[in-house]
Scaffold this active site. Sequence first.
Site, PDB file in Angstrom:
ATOM      1  N   TYR A   1      25.023  29.840  50.971  1.00 60.04           N
ATOM      2  CA  TYR A   1      25.779  29.597  52.203  1.00 60.04           C
ATOM      3  C   TYR A   1      26.786  30.721  52.380  1.00 60.04           C
ATOM      4  O   TYR A   1      27.486  31.098  51.446  1.00 60.04           O
ATOM      5  CB  TYR A   1      26.514  28.257  52.112  1.00 60.04           C
ATOM      6  CG  TYR A   1      27.381  27.940  53.317  1.00 60.04           C
ATOM      7  CD1 TYR A   1      26.819  27.691  54.566  1.00 60.04           C
ATOM      8  CD2 TYR A   1      28.773  27.887  53.191  1.00 60.04           C
ATOM      9  CE1 TYR A   1      27.623  27.385  55.662  1.00 60.04           C
ATOM     10  CE2 TYR A   1      29.584  27.585  54.293  1.00 60.04           C
ATOM     11  CZ  TYR A   1      28.993  27.336  55.519  1.00 60.04           C
ATOM     12  OH  TYR A   1      29.794  27.043  56.607  1.00 60.04           O
TER      13      TYR A   1
ATOM     14  N   LYS B   1      38.962  31.662  50.682  1.00 56.35           N
ATOM     15  CA  LYS B   1      39.421  30.658  49.714  1.00 56.35           C
ATOM     16  C   LYS B   1      40.618  31.165  48.881  1.00 56.35           C
ATOM     17  O   LYS B   1      41.703  31.272  49.411  1.00 56.35           O
ATOM     18  CB  LYS B   1      38.242  30.161  48.884  1.00 56.35           C
ATOM     19  CG  LYS B   1      37.217  29.492  49.839  1.00 56.35           C
ATOM     20  CD  LYS B   1      36.020  28.833  49.234  1.00 56.35           C
ATOM     21  CE  LYS B   1      35.253  28.123  50.350  1.00 56.35           C
ATOM     22  NZ  LYS B   1      33.827  28.295  50.342  1.00 56.35           N
TER      23      LYS B   1
ATOM     24  N   ASP C   1      28.953  38.071  48.410  1.00 58.38           N
ATOM     25  CA  ASP C   1      29.785  37.066  49.054  1.00 58.38           C
ATOM     26  C   ASP C   1      30.564  36.342  47.963  1.00 58.38           C
ATOM     27  O   ASP C   1      30.072  35.395  47.356  1.00 58.38           O
ATOM     28  CB  ASP C   1      28.932  36.094  49.871  1.00 58.38           C
ATOM     29  CG  ASP C   1      29.799  35.032  50.562  1.00 58.38           C
ATOM     30  OD1 ASP C   1      31.017  35.003  50.300  1.00 58.38           O
ATOM     31  OD2 ASP C   1      29.246  34.249  51.346  1.00 58.38           O
TER      32      ASP C   1
HETATM   33  C1  LIG Z   1      33.140  28.660  51.799  1.00 60.95           C
HETATM   34  C2  LIG Z   1      32.210  29.795  51.837  1.00 60.95           C
HETATM   35  C3  LIG Z   1      32.032  30.576  53.000  1.00 60.95           C
HETATM   36  C4  LIG Z   1      32.679  30.215  54.311  1.00 60.95           C
HETATM   37  O1  LIG Z   1      34.056  30.290  54.273  1.00 60.95           O
HETATM   38  P1  LIG Z   1      34.895  29.499  55.402  1.00 60.95           P
HETATM   39  O2  LIG Z   1      36.312  29.882  55.110  1.00 60.95           O
HETATM   40  O3  LIG Z   1      34.602  28.048  55.192  1.00 60.95           O
HETATM   41  O4  LIG Z   1      34.430  29.992  56.713  1.00 60.95           O
HETATM   42  C5  LIG Z   1      31.239  31.692  52.918  1.00 60.95           C
HETATM   43  N1  LIG Z   1      30.617  32.026  51.785  1.00 60.95           N
HETATM   44  C6  LIG Z   1      30.738  31.297  50.656  1.00 60.95           C
HETATM   45  C7  LIG Z   1      30.051  31.740  49.418  1.00 60.95           C
HETATM   46  C8  LIG Z   1      31.520  30.145  50.653  1.00 60.95           C
HETATM   47  O5  LIG Z   1      31.610  29.413  49.538  1.00 60.95           O
END
Ligand SMILES: *Cc1c(COP(=O)(O)O)cnc(C)c1O
Length: 447
Positions: free
Chosen positions: A154, A282, A254
């Site tokens: 994701y 995060k 990511d």
């Molecule tokens: C949480 C997450 C996202 C999205 O971040 P948001 O701040 O919720 O838009 C993208 N990539 C990874 C790996 C994530 O865990």
Amino acid sequence: MTNSSLSDLPQLSTTQSAALFERAKVVTPGGVNSPVRAFKSVGGVPRFIASAQGSRLTDVDGQTYIDYLGSWGPMILGHNHPRVAKAIAQALTHGTSYGAPSAGEVALAEQVCRLTGAQKVRFVNSGTEATMSALRLARGFTGRKYTLKFRGNYHGHADSLLVEAGSGLMTHAAQLGAAAPGSAGVPEEYASLTLVADYNDADSLRRLLNERGHELAAIIFEPVVGNAGVLIPTPEFLSALHGAQHHGCLLIADEVMTGFRQALGGATERLSLRPDLWCWGKIIGGGLPVGAYGGRADIMDVVSPLGPVYQAGTLSGNPLAMAAGLATLQQLEDTPGVYQQLDDYGAALAQGLREAAQQAGVRVVVNQLGSMLTVFFGIEGDVTRYDQAAAADTAQFATWFQAMLTQGVYWAPSQFESVFISAAHTQADLEHTLAAAARAFAAVGEM
Ligand SMILES: *Cc1c(COP(=O)(O)O)cnc(C)c1O
């Protein structure tokens, strides 16, 4: 001693949460501002939170939980850490947003570059913005239009990334290179620019790169998957990933979830990866809304105002958010042994959960790396691939989740998520959690 069913466990009051949920459903789709908060896959009333401190969440009915959600990852220091709270309070005395550059953005960018090896960083406001911008940049830099992602990874909810996107979405039986949109409202034309491959399948990745590597602007990947539940990459897979760079295809790590969590330098440090670009979110905002992307200076210099790739943000580099992020990263850097402690607690929790499940005769696979952990129910053997994770028993998980919740342990409300240990968790928290888990597994055993 663990011979209890779900009905023997205490039932917690949900009166206030239920009332708020009813009001919320009138004015907000599903009553929540992010879907998985609605508890749809586990049932029951989503708890509305009144406050959070250290390793604890307190709901509006006055019940306190040991928190393994960690706001889905940011709260690595625990909630309301004094240093972070103080930094935000101090920043607040200077105003909340300028729309002009300020010192905090420079300090946090310098800190992020120093810790990760990126040469330049651009701040945005969420992980979604970071990945969306990084992909646009990769396309602008390479002049190519296709990108590749992995099934079950994701990367936020940008259109071209809502393809086979893990926990929040149902899966499609798409073929390699022929992905279907994972959401209504995403045109097939967008989705068709995103190729999909299987995580941890080095052979198929090598084949795909040989055939189409020259067409790919970038591969985006979770260096440790959290969003299908925890999946740990194999060395062969990581080596195949690096093969992309021989085709002029950029590697985008990511690290929105893993950054500053798997190590101070993120999963790329822990696993010795050499991406061209990173995405963060995060932890980088210390609990305030921040995302960032960064990497090689020659690539980042293609972003406006230096280059032709446009990207902007009214609140980007917000001074409160920069202060919270900087205080968080500084506290992590100033706490010797913090990552060792997170690793040790993660390993102890994983082992304790395996033993408790076995004692109750419940079959689980616990995947854990550092402070990220998932208990997959009803699975025999390993879980290294997405299709293996997807086969987990969600009904068993839901029963276990509810049994944990009524015993004061707040687990992530989905089978296909990671939980997070923070530096604020204590030995006593772990012991309470494992005692609760033993009773929760017993409840599963009686299903
Ligand atoms: C949480 C997450 C996202 C999205 O971040 P948001 O701040 O919720 O838009 C993208 N990539 C990874 C790996 C994530 O865990």
